[in-house]
Design a protein around this motif. Structure first.
Motif: not given
Length: 307
Positions: A112-119, A121-131
């Motif tokens: 999950x960290x790789x997806x939100x930090x290296x790419x 896309x539209x919902x990466x910050x939102x998904x990180x906040x939810x986690x």
């Protein structure tokens, strides 16, 4: 001549300022040292008192009192607690729960960290906040819904004696993993953001896919962060008391944190025996901390040095 001598004055002033700064930095801070010593003593008093109580017999404690030094000191309570509490089986149960939970937590969190930090896309910050926000919810709030959900989740009787997720290791492993993934994702994402973006871009140009970039490039570079988080997660999951007590009803499947219940008497409690059992329970945590002390300290300062 006077114009040539003027530059020496600022140099002397700078030297005085530097000397003052060095003097202030080397000045002993007795107040801070005294505070730290007092806090260390207060922190160690319960552990020291538990060891002192565990080394005495109940007969000597009843005869001379808890606040006394009379009587003999030996390790009989530790032997009795180990045999009566069944700690050999309890430690095995804890190992079965802790190892998969830590491995799955670090694996899912790193993905999950790789997806939100290296790419981007539209919902990466939102998904990180939810986690991350999931860690703000008290676990006790979800106790009843999770218990009902696991009760109606059918499993073959070959792997579950109850026919569902209750009274199995799977329930505790799943909940521990779910509750720890959010924190690990937050820390690992900050760590991965500090890595140069050129690494994955160059790998992409060379034909490396997403999985190759994650496993062969980013993961080796995050070993310090994974080691620090692994140390913290082992201690946290090992010390978890609430979830095993909620989902496991069979005494043969309980982890070591719930093993003190086996030392409770029906009408009378032997607190010397309970103290010995508590010390036995604490020993693995102390060993892990002393062996991985550097990674533990790095885990506490990871967010400050990376981000």
């Amino acid at each position: 001549m006077s114009s040539l001598s003027t530059p020496t004055k600022p140099a002397a002033g700078v030297a005085q300022v530097r000397t003052a700064k060095v003097g202030s930095m080397q000045r002993p801070r007795y107040g801070i040292h005294l505070f730290l010593i007092l806090m260390s003593i207060l922190w160690l008093i319960p552990l020291g008192w538990a060891v002192f109580t565990a080394l005495r017999s109940k007969a000597d404690t009843d005869r001379f009192g808890y606040f006394s030094f009379g009587g003999a000191f030996n390790f009989d309570n530790f032997v009795t607690a180990w045999n009566q509490g069944g700690f050999a089986r309890l430690f095995t149960n804890s190992l079965i729960i802790v190892l998969p939970s830590v491995i799955l937590t670090l694996l899912f969190a790193s993905m999950m960290a790789f997806a939100v930090s290296r790419f981007s896309w539209k919902f990466n910050i939102t998904l990180l906040i939810m986690f991350t926000a999931g860690n703000l919810l008290p676990p006790q709030v979800l106790a009843a819904p999770l218990f009902e959900m696991f009760k109606h989740f059918s499993l073959p009787y070959s792997i579950s004696g109850s026919g569902n997720l209750l009274n199995t290791y799977f329930a505790v492993i799943a909940v521990d993993t779910a509750f720890q993934v959010g924190f690990c994702t937050f820390v690992l994402s900050n760590y991965m953001k500090a890595l140069p973006q050129d690494l994955t871009e160059a790998a992409f140009v060379d034909g490396a896919g997403v999985w190759r970039q994650y496993w062969n490039i980013i993961m080796p570079l995050t070993r310090p962060a994974l080691a620090a988080l692994g140390t913290l997660e082992v201690i946290w999951i090992y010390n978890d008391f609430f979830w095993p007590l909620l989902f496991i009803q069979s005494g043969s499947l309980l982890p070591v944190t719930t093993g003190l219940n086996n030392l409770q008497g029906q009408f009378l409690s032997n607190y010397n025996l309970l103290a010995a059992g508590a010390i036995i329970t604490v020993i693995p945590t102390l060993v892990i901390y002393l062996a991985l002390q550097r990674q533990f300290v790095a885990g506490l300062t990871l967010g400050a040095s990376k981000g």
